[in-house]
Design an enzyme around this catalytic site. Structure first.
Site, PDB file in Angstrom:
ATOM      1  N   ASP A  14       0.874  -1.181   0.000  1.00 38.28           N
ATOM      2  CA  ASP A  14       0.000   0.000   0.000  1.00 38.28           C
ATOM      3  C   ASP A  14       0.907   1.226   0.000  1.00 38.28           C
ATOM      4  O   ASP A  14       2.116   1.129   0.222  1.00 38.28           O
ATOM      5  CB  ASP A  14      -0.897   0.001   1.258  1.00 38.28           C
ATOM      6  CG  ASP A  14      -1.782   1.246   1.334  1.00 38.28           C
ATOM      7  OD1 ASP A  14      -2.423   1.596   0.327  1.00 38.28           O
ATOM      8  OD2 ASP A  14      -1.820   1.892   2.411  1.00 38.28           O
ATOM      9  N   SER A  15       0.283   2.392  -0.209  1.00 37.28           N
ATOM     10  CA  SER A  15       1.049   3.633  -0.153  1.00 37.28           C
ATOM     11  C   SER A  15       1.555   3.925   1.265  1.00 37.28           C
ATOM     12  O   SER A  15       2.489   4.696   1.435  1.00 37.28           O
ATOM     13  CB  SER A  15       0.164   4.796  -0.601  1.00 37.28           C
ATOM     14  OG  SER A  15      -0.981   4.878   0.234  1.00 37.28           O
ATOM     15  N   CYS A  77      -4.274  -1.447  -1.958  1.00 36.42           N
ATOM     16  CA  CYS A  77      -4.443  -0.009  -2.152  1.00 36.42           C
ATOM     17  C   CYS A  77      -5.403   0.160  -3.318  1.00 36.42           C
ATOM     18  O   CYS A  77      -5.130  -0.335  -4.425  1.00 36.42           O
ATOM     19  CB  CYS A  77      -3.076   0.598  -2.476  1.00 36.42           C
ATOM     20  SG  CYS A  77      -3.135   2.347  -2.915  1.00 36.42           S
ATOM     21  N   GLU A 157      -3.187   8.332   8.592  1.00 41.02           N
ATOM     22  CA  GLU A 157      -1.724   8.210   8.716  1.00 41.02           C
ATOM     23  C   GLU A 157      -1.243   8.891   9.999  1.00 41.02           C
ATOM     24  O   GLU A 157      -0.220   8.524  10.575  1.00 41.02           O
ATOM     25  CB  GLU A 157      -1.016   8.834   7.505  1.00 41.02           C
ATOM     26  CG  GLU A 157      -1.093   8.020   6.225  1.00 41.02           C
ATOM     27  CD  GLU A 157      -0.128   6.826   6.174  1.00 41.02           C
ATOM     28  OE1 GLU A 157       0.932   6.861   6.823  1.00 41.02           O
ATOM     29  OE2 GLU A 157      -0.470   5.846   5.486  1.00 41.02           O
ATOM     30  N   CYS A 193     -11.069   3.100   0.058  1.00 39.65           N
ATOM     31  CA  CYS A 193      -9.652   3.384   0.310  1.00 39.65           C
ATOM     32  C   CYS A 193      -9.287   2.594   1.553  1.00 39.65           C
ATOM     33  O   CYS A 193     -10.030   2.613   2.546  1.00 39.65           O
ATOM     34  CB  CYS A 193      -9.439   4.882   0.549  1.00 39.65           C
ATOM     35  SG  CYS A 193      -7.770   5.289   1.115  1.00 39.65           S
ATOM     36  N   HIS A 195      -7.252   3.073   3.771  1.00 40.04           N
ATOM     37  CA  HIS A 195      -6.984   3.859   4.970  1.00 40.04           C
ATOM     38  C   HIS A 195      -8.264   4.120   5.781  1.00 40.04           C
ATOM     39  O   HIS A 195      -8.196   4.434   6.964  1.00 40.04           O
ATOM     40  CB  HIS A 195      -6.382   5.222   4.614  1.00 40.04           C
ATOM     41  CG  HIS A 195      -4.913   5.191   4.342  1.00 40.04           C
ATOM     42  ND1 HIS A 195      -4.375   4.644   3.202  1.00 40.04           N
ATOM     43  CD2 HIS A 195      -3.860   5.640   5.066  1.00 40.04           C
ATOM     44  CE1 HIS A 195      -3.066   4.773   3.230  1.00 40.04           C
ATOM     45  NE2 HIS A 195      -2.722   5.376   4.354  1.00 40.04           N
TER      46      HIS A 195
HETATM   47  N1  DGL Z   1      -4.749   3.367   0.864  1.00 36.00           N
HETATM   48  C1  DGL Z   1      -4.842   3.842  -0.456  1.00 36.00           C
HETATM   49  C2  DGL Z   1      -6.106   3.413  -1.157  1.00 36.00           C
HETATM   50  O1  DGL Z   1      -6.670   2.400  -0.805  1.00 36.00           O
HETATM   51  C3  DGL Z   1      -4.436   5.191  -0.855  1.00 36.00           C
HETATM   52  C4  DGL Z   1      -4.254   6.311   0.072  1.00 36.00           C
HETATM   53  C5  DGL Z   1      -3.328   7.314  -0.584  1.00 36.00           C
HETATM   54  O2  DGL Z   1      -2.141   7.025  -0.635  1.00 36.00           O
HETATM   55  O3  DGL Z   1      -3.812   8.343  -1.088  1.00 36.00           O
HETATM   56  O4  DGL Z   1      -6.546   4.051  -2.076  1.00 36.00           O
END
Ligand code: DGL
Length: 276
Positions: A14-15, A77, A157, A193, A195
Site C-alpha cells: 500500500d502507499s 491499495c 496516517e 480506500c 486507509h
Molecule cells: N490506501 C490507499 C487506497 O486504498 C491510498 C491512500 C493514498 O495514498 O492516497 O486508495
C-alpha cells in the site's frame, strides 16, 4: 506445487499503513500464512498523484516484493489497484496478483438492497471510475455516486481516527454526497480506500443507522484464499505464520501508527527501511 513454494510469503503493498487493514483480514482468515508487507510511507499519499506516477510507484513496490520471493501479490491499495492491477498482473504472470476494487465492489452489491451506493475514495480512484464501472458490471441497475475524501488519508496516517474533528470532516464530506441522491438516499457506503476502515466508527456516527458501511478487506482476503487454494499454494507447514514489514520511511513511525491498523503491536525491529 512444491511445499517450499507454498511456504513463501504473500506480498502485500500500500502507499502507507492503510493496507494493514487488508493484512489484518488476511491474517485473521489465514493465520498460518507468512506475509511480507510494504508501506511506501515516504511517498504517501498516492491518491492525489497522476496515474503515471502511481503506476511507476506500484511497479517499484511490486518489484521490491517480487525480488524477495513471494508466492502471490496483493495490491492493498484502491488507488494503485485502479490504475495498475492489469499491468502488474501481466508483468508478473504467472504470479497471481489480486487487487481490492473488485472484492470491494462485490461486498457493496451484496450489502445494497436499494442499489443506491455511495463510494468514498481518493481523488485518483474516483476519477478513474474503477468502482463505478465494477459495481455497474455486477449490478447494472445500481445508482452509484463516488466522491473523494482525501483528508481521511492524512487523518489515518496521523493516527487521528475519532473525535469531534474527525466527525466534523466526515460530515463535511458525507452530507453533500448523501444529498446528491435526492429523496432516496444511499443504503450502502463503500470505504473505497484502505486507509478509511480505521475511521469507520466516526464515519458511521455521521452516516447514521440506515447505512451499511462496507470495505474490501474481508472479501479481498477470501479472494486471496480461494486463489491460493485453486493453485494448491496454501501453506501446509502448520502453526502460526510470520509477518515482516518493509517501509520507505521511519520504522518507528510505521510501527507506532501501524499497530492500530493491524490490531496488534508492531515491533519496530521487525520493520526494515528500504529504498524503492
Ligand atoms: N490506501 C490507499 C487506497 O486504498 C491510498 C491512500 C493514498 O495514498 O492516497 O486508495
Amino acid at each position: 506445487m512444491s511445499i517450499e513454494k507454498s511456504g513463501l510469503p504473500i506480498g502485500v503493498f500500500d502507499s502507507g499503513v492503510g493496507g494493514l487493514t487488508v493484512l489484518r483480514a488476511l491474517r485473521e482468515l489465514m493465520p498460518g500464512e507468512n506475509y511480507l508487507y510494504l508501506g511506501d510511507t515516504a511517498r504517501v499519499p498516492y491518491g492525489s498523484k497522476s496515474a503515471d506516477s502511481i503506476v511507476r510507484y506500484a511497479f517499484q513496490a511490486g518489484n521490491a516484493l517480487v525480488s524477495r520471493s513471494i508466492k502471490m501479490l496483493v495490491i492493498a491499495c484502491n488507488t494503485a489497484t485502479a490504475v495498475s492491477l492489469e499491468k502488474l498482473a501481466a508483468e508478473y504472470a504467472p504470479l497471481p496478483v489480486v487487487g481490492v476494487i473488485e472484492p470491494g465492489a462485490a461486498a457493496a452489491c451484496a450489502a445494497s438492497g436499494s442499489g443506491n451506493i455511495a463510494v468514498i475514495a481518493t481523488e485518483s480512484t474516483v476519477n478513474g471510475k474503477a468502482y463505478q464501472n465494477t459495481i455497474c458490471e455486477l449490478h447494472p441497475e445500481a445508482k452509484i455516486i463516488a466522491r473523494p475524501c482525501p483528508l481521511f488519508v492524512g487523518l489515518a496516517e496521523e493516527g487521528w481516527t475519532d473525535g469531534e474533528l474527525v466527525e466534523a470532516i466526515a460530515a463535511r464530506y458525507l452530507h453533500p454526497l448523501f444529498a446528491e441522491f435526492g429523496s432516496n438516499g444511499p443504503d450502502t457506503l463503500v470505504l473505497g480506500c484502505t486507509h478509511f476502515p480505521v475511521l469507520r466508527e466516526a464515519i458511521a456516527n455521521v452516516a447514521g443507522p440506515g447505512i451499511t458501511i462496507v470495505d474490501s478487506a474481508e472479501t479481498t482476503a477470501l479472494k486471496v484464499k480461494n486463489t491460493l487454494s485453486s493453485l494448491s499454494l496454501l501453506n501446509q507447514a502448520g502453526g502460526k505464520g510470520r509477518t515482516r514489514f518493509l517501509a520507505t520511511d521511519s520504522a518507528e513511525r510505521f510501527a507506532a501508527v501501524g499497530g492500530s491498523f493491524l490490531g496488534i503491536d508492531i515491533d519496530p525491529t521487525n520493520v526494515s527501511v528500504v529504498d524503492l
